[in-house]
Design an enzyme around this catalytic site. Structure first.
Site, PDB file in Angstrom:
ATOM      1  N   PHE A 124       0.808  -0.996  -0.015  1.00  0.00           N
ATOM      2  CA  PHE A 124       0.129  -0.073   0.013  1.00  0.00           C
ATOM      3  C   PHE A 124       0.824   1.307   0.065  1.00  0.00           C
ATOM      4  O   PHE A 124       2.064   1.230   0.612  1.00  0.00           O
ATOM      5  CB  PHE A 124      -0.747   0.100   1.396  1.00  0.00           C
ATOM      6  N   ASP A 196       2.250  -5.547   8.057  1.00  0.00           N
ATOM      7  CA  ASP A 196       1.167  -4.873   7.861  1.00  0.00           C
ATOM      8  C   ASP A 196      -0.377  -5.794   7.671  1.00  0.00           C
ATOM      9  O   ASP A 196      -0.398  -6.385   6.854  1.00  0.00           O
ATOM     10  CB  ASP A 196       1.108  -3.784   6.749  1.00  0.00           C
ATOM     11  N   TYR A 221     -10.649  -0.539  10.882  1.00  0.00           N
ATOM     12  CA  TYR A 221     -11.912  -0.308  10.200  1.00  0.00           C
ATOM     13  C   TYR A 221     -12.361  -0.908   8.992  1.00  0.00           C
ATOM     14  O   TYR A 221     -13.444  -1.031   8.718  1.00  0.00           O
ATOM     15  CB  TYR A 221     -11.811   1.348   9.590  1.00  0.00           C
ATOM     16  N   LYS A 222     -11.510  -1.818   8.705  1.00  0.00           N
ATOM     17  CA  LYS A 222     -11.741  -2.914   7.616  1.00  0.00           C
ATOM     18  C   LYS A 222     -12.539  -4.268   8.127  1.00  0.00           C
ATOM     19  O   LYS A 222     -13.668  -3.775   8.593  1.00  0.00           O
ATOM     20  CB  LYS A 222     -10.545  -3.493   6.867  1.00  0.00           C
ATOM     21  N   ARG A 370     -12.644  -4.582  -7.136  1.00  0.00           N
ATOM     22  CA  ARG A 370     -12.453  -5.109  -5.895  1.00  0.00           C
ATOM     23  C   ARG A 370     -13.630  -5.668  -5.211  1.00  0.00           C
ATOM     24  O   ARG A 370     -14.734  -4.743  -5.037  1.00  0.00           O
ATOM     25  CB  ARG A 370     -11.406  -4.495  -5.039  1.00  0.00           C
TER      26      ARG A 370
END
Length: 411
Positions: A124, A196, A221-222, A370
């Site tokens: 990322f 990560d 938050y995912k 996605r």
């Protein structure tokens, strides 16, 4: 046939009851939990109490009376259960970027004299930016090595590498890498491993302690569904805590924070990884969100995740054939995270048209659609409906309407 398969798979789903722990919008199929998780039903009441009673009535007394001071470690331990970390090794409370910078620089400091920092060119963007920043600050060479090639580089040049910073899941394609094998390859060369977990925590068993991981960070938050901007977490293996020399030394990480000393003496345990006052409302929201995992084993989450992603690929093979889509996510379950990505030259308008029909995924430039699958609330019927709508849109050209051509800031 696909309809019958979806119904049979959902009927046999041991996690079907967990869907009721989320407040899902009527008429919406939500396949973007790999970006922002759906709202757990426990969160609104927890925030209502935090705002009106704890803050509004109890005021500053809540630091003691309502456990505000202990919240970062208490919530960290709750995350730890999901990522395979024993209590006292995870703390929550700052953003992913802050946690990443603090832990990555501290890890590099533990290997003085080694001048290489390895990271993934497919990481990322923030991970790459922070790796470069750490490199500049410490005078390290940052070398971008793809995850699948990292073990070979570690074997050949490991004596020069301080830390290797990778993610177990490719955020674009959903490809899953072998965390334990790469951690072992790093340790064989005396290299510290930094993970990560943003696209893995809450989606699969991780086993940080079992693989003897060194450092890890992840967002709230995912798949953890802690809400927009939810605090991130940091894992520091117990064996590294006394030597954890991080760059951002706030008063909450002091051995005696209320002594108000003008010099920093770090706490001897995980609390030294605390920095300063956390965003309490968001942290309490995350803590409440994690109760959605109560009584749920991560192995069962992984089993259902693989069923959902595999079924999506099966539906795509049948319904999207000849419409310009190619599969970007590995078909081997051992190499697949909890998302599926499709390539198509018109990715953005296709996702926009899907969203207009109540099927929410996202896209990543230049050509990836996605779809993320949170096994706690997504069903196989959702999967079939989503692919059916995508078929109809692509086959009719509905995505070519003018309303789907203008990209907003957030895609």
């Amino acid at each position: 046939m696909l309809t019958d398969r979806a119904a049979a798979l959902d009927a046999a789903d041991p996690l079907a009851h967990v869907r009721d722990r989320f407040l899902l919008p009527e008429g919406t199929v939500y396949l973007d939990g790999n970006s922002l998780g759906a709202l757990p039903a426990a969160v609104p009441q927890a925030l209502e109490d935090a705002v009106h009673r704890q803050w509004g009535t109890d005021l500053i007394r809540s630091w003691n009376g309502n456990g505000w001071w202990e919240a970062p470690v208490r919530t960290g331990d709750a995350v730890g259960r999901l990522v395979g970390a024993a209590p006292g090794q995870v703390v929550a409370g700052d953003s992913t970027s802050v946690q990443l910078f603090n832990t990555l620089l501290a890890a590099a400091r533990l290997r003085p004299g080694r001048r290489l920092l390895l990271t993934d060119p497919d990481h990322f963007p923030t991970d790459q930016y922070i790796a470069d920043s750490v490199g500049r600050l410490l005078g390290l060479e940052v070398r971008r090595v793809p995850a699948r090639e990292a073990a070979a580089v570690l074997a050949a040049e490991g004596e020069n590498v301080a830390v290797a910073a990778y993610a177990p899941v490719d955020y674009r394609t959903g490809e899953l890498y072998d965390m334990a094998a790469l951690t072992a390859a790093a340790h064989a060369a005396g290299v510290l491993m930094h993970w990560d977990l943003c696209h893995a925590a809450g989606a699969m068993p991780i086993g940080l302690d079992a693989m003897q991981a060194d450092f890890a960070v992840g967002c709230g938050y995912k798949y953890l569904s802690g809400g927009p901007g939810a605090p991130a977490f940091a894992y520091i293996a117990r064996r590294h805590q006394r030597d954890f020399d991080h760059p951002i030394t706030g008063w909450h990480g002091h051995a005696e924070p209320f002594a108000m000393s003008g010099t920093y003496t770090p706490a001897p345990d995980i609390t030294r990884a605390r920095i300063s006052t956390p965003p309490l409302l968001s942290l309490l929201g995350l803590e409440a969100a994690l109760t959605a995992f109560d009584g749920v084993e991560m192995a069962a989450v992984r089993d259902k995740s693989l069923s959902l992603t595999g079924f999506f690929q099966e539906c795509a093979d049948t319904l999207l054939d000849g419409l310009g889509f190619t599969m970007a996510t590995p078909r081997d379950p051992a190499r697949r995270g909890s998302q599926v990505a499709l390539r198509h030259p018109e990715a953005y308008p296709l996702v926009a048209a899907l969203t207009a029909r109540g099927v929410i995924g996202d896209m990543r430039a230049p050509d990836l659609l996605r779809f993320g699958f949170n096994a706690l609330y997504v069903t196989h019927a959702d999967v079939l409906h989503a692919v059916g709508e995508l078929h109809d849109i692509a086959a009719t050209g509905a995505h070519r309407a003018a309303e789907f051509q203008q990209r907003p800031t957030v895609t």
